[in-house]
Design a protein around this motif. Structure first.
Motif, mmCIF file in Angstrom:
data_model
loop_
_atom_site.group_PDB
_atom_site.id
_atom_site.type_symbol
_atom_site.label_atom_id
_atom_site.label_comp_id
_atom_site.label_asym_id
_atom_site.label_seq_id
_atom_site.Cartn_x
_atom_site.Cartn_y
_atom_site.Cartn_z
ATOM 1 N N GLU A 1 0.828 -1.199 0.000
ATOM 2 C CA GLU A 1 0.000 0.000 0.000
ATOM 3 C C GLU A 1 0.866 1.254 0.000
ATOM 4 N N GLU A 2 1.981 1.202 0.722
ATOM 5 C CA GLU A 2 2.868 2.359 0.778
ATOM 6 C C GLU A 2 3.557 2.587 -0.551
ATOM 7 N N GLN A 3 3.868 1.523 -1.301
ATOM 8 C CA GLN A 3 4.582 1.646 -2.567
ATOM 9 C C GLN A 3 3.648 1.998 -3.716
ATOM 10 N N ARG A 4 2.358 1.856 -3.552
ATOM 11 C CA ARG A 4 1.403 2.134 -4.619
ATOM 12 C C ARG A 4 1.347 3.645 -4.837
ATOM 13 N N PRO A 5 1.584 4.103 -6.084
ATOM 14 C CA PRO A 5 1.500 5.539 -6.359
ATOM 15 C C PRO A 5 0.083 6.053 -6.095
ATOM 16 N N HIS B 1 -1.805 7.980 -7.849
ATOM 17 C CA HIS B 1 -2.694 8.076 -9.005
ATOM 18 C C HIS B 1 -3.326 6.743 -9.407
ATOM 19 N N LEU B 2 -2.846 5.636 -8.864
ATOM 20 C CA LEU B 2 -3.432 4.340 -9.200
ATOM 21 C C LEU B 2 -4.665 4.081 -8.340
ATOM 22 N N PHE B 3 -5.568 3.328 -8.882
ATOM 23 C CA PHE B 3 -6.787 2.989 -8.157
ATOM 24 C C PHE B 3 -6.493 1.960 -7.089
ATOM 25 N N LYS B 4 -7.198 2.076 -6.021
ATOM 26 C CA LYS B 4 -7.084 1.098 -4.946
ATOM 27 C C LYS B 4 -7.897 -0.138 -5.330
ATOM 28 N N PRO B 5 -7.597 -1.299 -4.767
ATOM 29 C CA PRO B 5 -8.353 -2.508 -5.083
ATOM 30 C C PRO B 5 -9.846 -2.298 -4.860
ATOM 31 N N GLY B 6 -10.642 -2.675 -5.856
ATOM 32 C CA GLY B 6 -12.087 -2.549 -5.770
ATOM 33 C C GLY B 6 -12.616 -1.192 -6.185
ATOM 34 N N GLN B 7 -11.718 -0.253 -6.496
ATOM 35 C CA GLN B 7 -12.146 1.094 -6.879
ATOM 36 C C GLN B 7 -12.201 1.195 -8.404
ATOM 37 N N SER B 8 -13.276 1.766 -8.931
ATOM 38 C CA SER B 8 -13.454 1.916 -10.371
ATOM 39 C C SER B 8 -12.851 3.229 -10.841
ATOM 40 N N GLY B 9 -12.322 3.220 -12.060
ATOM 41 C CA GLY B 9 -11.800 4.443 -12.659
ATOM 42 C C GLY B 9 -12.902 5.313 -13.228
ATOM 43 N N ASN B 10 -14.071 4.739 -13.401
ATOM 44 C CA ASN B 10 -15.204 5.481 -13.946
ATOM 45 C C ASN B 10 -16.446 5.078 -13.156
ATOM 46 N N PRO B 11 -16.608 5.630 -11.942
ATOM 47 C CA PRO B 11 -17.696 5.174 -11.082
ATOM 48 C C PRO B 11 -19.093 5.419 -11.646
ATOM 49 N N LYS B 12 -19.269 6.418 -12.508
ATOM 50 C CA LYS B 12 -20.588 6.688 -13.080
ATOM 51 C C LYS B 12 -20.860 5.824 -14.308
#
Length: 137
Positions: free
Chosen positions: A10-14, A16-27
């Protein structure tokens, strides 16, 4: 190894990247946006077919028969399922076969037809060899 990310991942994840389970286009995508190109293409293809369809098909059939057959094969269903609701007795089935054979002007020998009873059991007709049978080695 486990698939669960640990704190170091989690600390190494930039950021700007999405977290697990998160959509890039929620709508989600706008309604109808995906179909616009497809609809426009089909309309243009239909207009072209209306103007040149029959002549083009004939030209392809003559000049490129392999491509013509590929198109024909691609539009045929891959599987044809035939079902009937009719339950016929052996006699009714034999009568239908004879009617079809008569309509096709075929000759069927014997009173029982293709499934003529021999010794009380129905047997399928045995195919006759077309010529001499080669020896088996």
């Amino acid at each position: 190894m486990t698939d669960v990310p640990d704190a170091a991942d989690e600390e190494q994840r930039p950021e700007h990247l999405f977290k697990p389970g998160q959509s890039g286009n929620p709508k989600g995508r706008p309604k109808g946006s995906r179909n616009k190109l497809g609809e426009a293409f089909i309309q243009a293809l239909y207009a072209d077919f209306e103007e040149h369809g029959a002549e083009t098909i004939a030209a392809v059939r003559v000049e490129k028969p392999d491509q013509y057959l590929k198109v024909v094969a691609s539009i045929l269903p891959r599987e044809v399922k035939v079902t009937t609701e009719v339950d016929l007795s052996d006699e009714e089935l034999d009568q239908r076969i004879r009617q079809l054979a008569a309509a096709l002007d075929l000759a069927i020998g014997g009173k029982g037809g293709a499934g003529e009873a021999v010794g009380g059991k129905a047997e399928a007709p045995r195919p006759q060899p077309a010529g001499p049978v080669p020896p088996v080695h």
